[in-house]
Motif scaffolding. Structure first.
Motif, PDB file in Angstrom:
ATOM      1  N   THR A  73     -11.665  -6.104  -8.498  1.00  0.00           N
ATOM      2  CA  THR A  73     -10.819  -5.434  -7.505  1.00  0.00           C
ATOM      3  C   THR A  73     -11.064  -6.005  -6.121  1.00  0.00           C
ATOM      4  OG1 THR A  73     -10.891  -3.391  -8.803  1.00  0.00           O
ATOM      5  CG2 THR A  73     -10.153  -3.201  -6.532  1.00  0.00           C
ATOM      6  N   ILE A  74      -9.974  -6.274  -5.401  1.00  0.00           N
ATOM      7  CA  ILE A  74     -10.065  -6.809  -4.038  1.00  0.00           C
ATOM      8  C   ILE A  74      -9.438  -5.828  -3.046  1.00  0.00           C
ATOM      9  CG2 ILE A  74     -10.120  -9.220  -4.758  1.00  0.00           C
ATOM     10  CD1 ILE A  74      -7.115  -9.374  -4.110  1.00  0.00           C
ATOM     11  N   ASN A  75      -9.740  -6.029  -1.765  1.00  0.00           N
ATOM     12  CA  ASN A  75      -9.321  -5.093  -0.718  1.00  0.00           C
ATOM     13  C   ASN A  75      -7.993  -5.497  -0.071  1.00  0.00           C
ATOM     14  OD1 ASN A  75     -10.253  -7.359   0.599  1.00  0.00           O
ATOM     15  ND2 ASN A  75     -11.361  -6.234   2.195  1.00  0.00           N
ATOM     16  N   ARG A  76      -7.079  -6.065  -0.832  1.00  0.00           N
ATOM     17  CA  ARG A  76      -5.748  -6.410  -0.346  1.00  0.00           C
ATOM     18  C   ARG A  76      -4.713  -5.998  -1.380  1.00  0.00           C
ATOM     19  NH1 ARG A  76      -8.263  -6.623   3.529  1.00  0.00           N
ATOM     20  NH2 ARG A  76      -8.481  -8.277   5.099  1.00  0.00           N
ATOM     21  N   GLY A  77      -3.553  -5.488  -0.869  1.00  0.00           N
ATOM     22  CA  GLY A  77      -2.513  -5.001  -1.770  1.00  0.00           C
ATOM     23  C   GLY A  77      -1.122  -5.286  -1.242  1.00  0.00           C
ATOM     24  N   VAL A  78      -0.190  -4.439  -1.618  1.00  0.00           N
ATOM     25  CA  VAL A  78       1.216  -4.633  -1.265  1.00  0.00           C
ATOM     26  C   VAL A  78       1.405  -4.765   0.245  1.00  0.00           C
ATOM     27  CG1 VAL A  78       3.501  -3.564  -1.283  1.00  0.00           C
ATOM     28  CG2 VAL A  78       2.082  -3.482  -3.336  1.00  0.00           C
ATOM     29  N   LYS A  79       0.724  -3.938   0.993  1.00  0.00           N
ATOM     30  CA  LYS A  79       0.935  -3.961   2.448  1.00  0.00           C
ATOM     31  C   LYS A  79       0.419  -5.249   3.082  1.00  0.00           C
ATOM     32  CE  LYS A  79      -3.210  -1.468   4.041  1.00  0.00           C
ATOM     33  NZ  LYS A  79      -3.660  -0.270   4.794  1.00  0.00           N
ATOM     34  N   HIS A  80      -0.370  -6.017   2.345  1.00  0.00           N
ATOM     35  CA  HIS A  80      -0.873  -7.303   2.851  1.00  0.00           C
ATOM     36  C   HIS A  80      -0.073  -8.484   2.298  1.00  0.00           C
ATOM     37  CE1 HIS A  80      -4.380  -4.478   2.738  1.00  0.00           C
ATOM     38  NE2 HIS A  80      -4.457  -4.882   3.999  1.00  0.00           N
ATOM     39  N   GLY A  81       0.912  -8.186   1.443  1.00  0.00           N
ATOM     40  CA  GLY A  81       1.737  -9.251   0.880  1.00  0.00           C
ATOM     41  C   GLY A  81       1.361  -9.677  -0.523  1.00  0.00           C
TER      42      GLY A  81
END
Length: 208
Positions: A58-66
């Motif tokens: 799991t990483i700390n980037r998702g939809v809001k980061h592209g």
């Protein structure tokens, strides 16, 4: 009192050293991000679940980061760049990577020296070699231990020529018409902290 002051100075010195080390690490990450030919999203690993369906990272980037599903993920350690896996689940601010060592991860790959194609998939554990199959038996004399293996780019999910690993064993089974190779991943997943999610549909700003 002097002993207490000395302890305070020692703690301050260690703190400054930690800050310097973190700054150097961040500079390296920034430099690597800028050197990549595709737009990329740097991310930190925040969890690992070996019991997950995808041996998930799991990483700390998702939809809001592209971040979008099926985006490839790479990283670098020392002077080596290597394939980590691909995005399989995306939330608002976190995402899950299916690593290349997962049973369900398949990558079309090519041997750099001999140019033979094969298919790589994992064995389910980060400390196990990857398995490369479907190479013609006649290729045996042209393949050596230590040969480099890269993504072929033919299944579109992974960028062409991204390093995957090195040949660590060669098997020619009597009842098979093809070879099997063990591939030692170029990335040491036990030390992996940061990754880069690639957006292959765009180029960095300023590139034509």
């Amino acid at each position: 009192a002097l002993e207490e002051r000395l302890r305070d100075y020692e703690l301050l010195q260690r703190s400054n050293a930690d800050i310097r080390m973190e700054n150097e690490r961040l500079k390296e990450l920034l430099g690597f991000s800028r050197s990549l030919p595709a737009k990329n999203i740097p991310a930190e690993i925040i969890a690992r679940d070996p019991n997950n369906l995808y041996s998930g990272i799991t990483i700390n980037r998702g939809v809001k980061h592209g971040v979008r599903k099926n985006m490839p993920v790479i990283s670098f350690q020392g002077s080596n760049t290597g394939l980590v896996g691909k995005i399989v689940q995306v939330g608002r601010s976190t995402s899950m990577i299916m690593p290349v060592y997962d049973y369900q991860c398949f990558v079309s790959a090519r041997l750099v020296e001999s140019r033979y194609l094969g298919l790589i998939n994992g064995r389910g554990a980060s400390d196990s070699p990857l398995l490369m199959r479907y190479l013609k038996k006649r290729a045996r004399d042209e393949i050596s231990l230590g040969d480099k293996v890269v993504a072929s780019g033919e299944n579109y999910n992974y960028p062409r020529d991204v390093p995957i690993g090195f040949v660590s064993a060669i098997r020619a089974l009597d009842y098979e018409t093809s070879l099997e190779l063990d591939i030692e991943p170029i990335i040491d997943f036990s030390r992996l902290e940061s990754v880069f999610v690639l957006d292959l549909g765009t180029q960095p700003e300023g590139d034509e």
